[in-house]
Design a protein around this motif. Structure first.
Motif, PDB file in Angstrom:
ATOM      1  N   SER A  32       0.291  -1.564  -0.205  1.00 22.57           N
ATOM      2  CA  SER A  32       0.273   0.127  -0.151  1.00 22.57           C
ATOM      3  C   SER A  32       0.641   1.346   0.279  1.00 22.57           C
ATOM      4  O   SER A  32       2.098   1.320   0.529  1.00 22.57           O
ATOM      5  CB  SER A  32      -0.891  -0.066   1.242  1.00 22.57           C
ATOM      6  OG  SER A  32      -0.407  -0.352   2.458  1.00 22.57           O
ATOM      7  N   TYR A  34       0.436   4.923   0.877  1.00 26.85           N
ATOM      8  CA  TYR A  34      -0.023   5.755   1.301  1.00 26.85           C
ATOM      9  C   TYR A  34      -0.434   7.336   0.980  1.00 26.85           C
ATOM     10  O   TYR A  34       0.777   8.172   1.428  1.00 26.85           O
ATOM     11  CB  TYR A  34       0.287   5.836   2.395  1.00 26.85           C
ATOM     12  CG  TYR A  34      -0.482   6.765   3.662  1.00 26.85           C
ATOM     13  CD1 TYR A  34      -1.875   6.071   4.387  1.00 26.85           C
ATOM     14  CD2 TYR A  34      -0.476   7.669   4.403  1.00 26.85           C
ATOM     15  CE1 TYR A  34      -2.487   6.983   5.413  1.00 26.85           C
ATOM     16  CE2 TYR A  34      -1.321   8.457   5.192  1.00 26.85           C
ATOM     17  CZ  TYR A  34      -2.321   7.812   5.757  1.00 26.85           C
ATOM     18  OH  TYR A  34      -2.754   8.971   6.725  1.00 26.85           O
ATOM     19  N   GLY A  38      -3.922   7.284  -2.929  1.00 26.54           N
ATOM     20  CA  GLY A  38      -3.252   6.123  -3.125  1.00 26.54           C
ATOM     21  C   GLY A  38      -2.926   4.958  -3.682  1.00 26.54           C
ATOM     22  O   GLY A  38      -4.584   4.513  -4.310  1.00 26.54           O
ATOM     23  N   SER A  58      -5.566   7.040   1.130  1.00 20.08           N
ATOM     24  CA  SER A  58      -5.149   6.406   2.538  1.00 20.08           C
ATOM     25  C   SER A  58      -4.910   5.535   3.074  1.00 20.08           C
ATOM     26  O   SER A  58      -5.415   4.693   3.850  1.00 20.08           O
ATOM     27  CB  SER A  58      -5.334   7.842   3.605  1.00 20.08           C
ATOM     28  OG  SER A  58      -5.462   8.865   3.602  1.00 20.08           O
ATOM     29  N   LEU A  60      -3.885   1.410   4.064  1.00 22.15           N
ATOM     30  CA  LEU A  60      -3.028   1.239   4.780  1.00 22.15           C
ATOM     31  C   LEU A  60      -2.746  -0.423   4.737  1.00 22.15           C
ATOM     32  O   LEU A  60      -2.272  -1.579   3.883  1.00 22.15           O
ATOM     33  CB  LEU A  60      -3.451   1.256   6.418  1.00 22.15           C
ATOM     34  CG  LEU A  60      -3.007   2.830   6.418  1.00 22.15           C
ATOM     35  CD1 LEU A  60      -3.500   3.354   8.008  1.00 22.15           C
ATOM     36  CD2 LEU A  60      -1.604   3.007   6.755  1.00 22.15           C
TER      37      LEU A  60
END
Length: 294
Positions: A32, A34, A38, A58, A60
């Motif tokens: 991922s 961020y 993203g 975002s 995560l």
């Protein structure tokens, strides 16, 4: 009676071995990246990279289910968990979280998520049932981050306060490890040892800590740049995301370190589609560990 039991046990073991041998696992690695817009970056075993998904608010935590679908935390906005089929088709799988970070599946296919509510010490672990409803499994965690299940089904979670907590099948809670600076990523190897990234106070003093089943610790690696996510592949190689310098380090089964990837923007969590040591099945006189794909 004994010989008959042995024949039954042997038959079961052979059948399961053949079944396991017929299942193949992709060697791809997902990371991922961020940011507000993203991405999830995909690497093959030769470190060739491509964009698997983009436009995620975002992203995560990452985790695979037993069917090979990838799930990703979208921490921005309303706090959702996005689902991606192996072909990359995207849908919102769950919503209603405050600030989710890590996710993990148990052996029954239930999804767990760490969720930071309004205060740092009010973090929770939540479980999603088959009807799409969240329930609170544990509360009052200090900024919970990542989770992993061991082969007996116990759940482990890292917290910003520098501890790793353990929750057994009966819900009993205990501190498995303490004294870390800032643990994030967590993963089990095939022998049941637990590995956790520890970001440290200043780069490059990040480490990977190794814990045996009794919680005894040793330093597996040091000199890392703000290490975050961590994952094993099917060959026993360990991958760790260095968020501080946008790289991924690879450690082979002997602990030898090499550079796997560089030039990443905001890398955080990592997932590999491999068997996971979280399901124990007892049959006849033999014990066989079934491992499901993340």
């Amino acid at each position: 009676m004994r010989s008959e039991a042995c024949r039954i046990s042997s038959f079961v073991l052979v059948a399961l071995t053949l079944l396991a041998g017929s299942i193949t696992y992709a060697g791809d690695i997902y990371v991922s990246s961020y940011s507000v817009n993203g991405k999830i970056i995909k690497f093959d075993s030769s470190a060739n990279r491509s964009t698997f998904a983009s436009g995620i608010n975002s992203p995560l935590g990452l985790a695979f289910d037993s069917s090979g679908n990838l799930y990703a935390v979208s921490a921005g906005g309303s706090g959702t968990i996005e689902k991606f089929t192996p072909n990359g088709n995207r849908s919102t799988f769950a919503s209603g979280l405050s600030l989710p970070t890590g996710i993990a599946f148990d052996s029954s296919g239930n999804l767990y998520a760490t969720d930071l509510d309004s205060y740092a010490d009010n973090g929770k672990i939540k479980k999603l049932d088959s009807g799409g409803n969240w329930s609170v499994v544990a509360s009052e965690l200090y900024v919970p981050r990542s989770m992993a299940f061991d082969r007996s089904g116990s759940l482990y979670v890292t917290e910003y306060s520098g501890i790793i907590e353990k929750f057994d099948l009966n819900g009993n809670r205990s501190v498995f490890a303490s004294g870390l600076d800032s643990p994030t990523g967590i993963a089990f190897d095939r022998s049941g040892n637990l590995y956790a990234t520890d970001a440290g106070l200043y780069a490059p003093d990040g480490m990977i800590k190794k814990f045996d089943s009794n919680g005894n610790s040793s330093t597996f690696a040091s000199g890392l740049f703000n290490p975050q996510g961590i994952a094993f592949d099917s060959a026993g190689n360990l991958y760790v995301v260095n968020a501080g310098n946008g790289t991924i380090s690879k450690f082979d089964s002997s602990g030898n370190r090499s550079a796997f990837a560089s030039g990443l923007s905001g890398p955080m969590f990592i997932a590999t589609q491999v068997p996971e040591p979280c399901t124990l099945l007892l049959l006849g006189l033999g014990a066989v560990i079934f491992r499901r794909m993340k």
